[in-house]
Design a protein around this motif. Structure first.
Motif, PDB file in Angstrom:
ATOM      1  N   GLU A  62       0.836  -1.210   0.000  1.00 57.15           N
ATOM      2  CA  GLU A  62       0.000   0.000   0.000  1.00 57.15           C
ATOM      3  C   GLU A  62       0.866   1.253   0.000  1.00 57.15           C
ATOM      4  O   GLU A  62       0.607   2.197  -0.744  1.00 57.15           O
ATOM      5  N   PRO A 106      -8.438   2.916   1.950  1.00 59.84           N
ATOM      6  CA  PRO A 106      -8.277   3.358   3.341  1.00 59.84           C
ATOM      7  C   PRO A 106      -9.315   4.411   3.759  1.00 59.84           C
ATOM      8  O   PRO A 106      -9.775   5.211   2.942  1.00 59.84           O
ATOM      9  N   VAL A 124      -6.759   4.107  11.057  1.00 61.83           N
ATOM     10  CA  VAL A 124      -7.054   4.014   9.625  1.00 61.83           C
ATOM     11  C   VAL A 124      -7.271   2.546   9.308  1.00 61.83           C
ATOM     12  O   VAL A 124      -6.385   1.715   9.542  1.00 61.83           O
ATOM     13  N   THR A 126      -8.284  -0.263   6.314  1.00 61.19           N
ATOM     14  CA  THR A 126      -8.202  -0.394   4.865  1.00 61.19           C
ATOM     15  C   THR A 126      -8.801  -1.721   4.437  1.00 61.19           C
ATOM     16  O   THR A 126      -8.418  -2.777   4.942  1.00 61.19           O
TER      17      THR A 126
END
Length: 151
Positions: A62, A106, A124, A126
């Motif tokens: 990512e 995300p 966060v 994702t």
């Protein structure tokens, strides 16, 4: 300072291909010798379609393939110099293997102040899907932000 208005905010999806060369580089760097990750025949014998990725590799993909790796920090006005890594979690729902093309989506799911406002925790989460649209994993990371005026 990040506040509750950030909760629910989504960021640019990232698409990344699980390439054998980059995976091998990570395995060499870590000193990981498990044949499951390095030998396709061993992976197939274990029931995988190809060599799987180690559990934390999704975070690397990512970050490496994002056109703006610090988009979240910029969008929320967070100074990178004030950021600490809090924690990470990986929940796999299906195998991720060499050759997969993954999409990472995300979003901020929680913002919590700690130590009387001296720091803010930003969570966060994702969602990760593969080229077939299969939901293969969820990742979660906590970013610790030392707020101005804290030591």
């Amino acid at each position: 300072m990040v506040d509750q208005s950030a909760v629910g905010r989504a960021f640019t999806p990232v698409t990344a291909r699980v390439e054998p060369g980059r995976l091998r580089f990570l395995l060499d760097t870590l000193g990981e010798r498990n044949p499951l990750y390095r030998d396709e025949a061993a992976a197939r014998a274990a029931g995988y379609a190809a060599s799987p990725v180690p559990p934390t590799y999704l975070f690397c993909l990512e970050m490496m393939d994002a056109s703006e790796p610090f988009e979240l920090l910029t969008a929320l006005g967070i100074d990178l110099a004030r950021v600490l890594h809090g924690e990470q979690r990986f929940d796999y729902h299906a195998s991720v293997v060499v050759g997969d093309i993954l999409t990472f989506r995300p979003r901020v799911t929680r913002v919590t102040e700690k130590k009387g406002g001296a720091m803010t925790l930003v969570v966060v989460e994702t969602e990760v899907t593969n080229q077939s649209g299969i939901h293969v994993a969820d990742t979660s990371r906590t970013i610790v932000v030392r707020n101005p005026g804290s030591s």
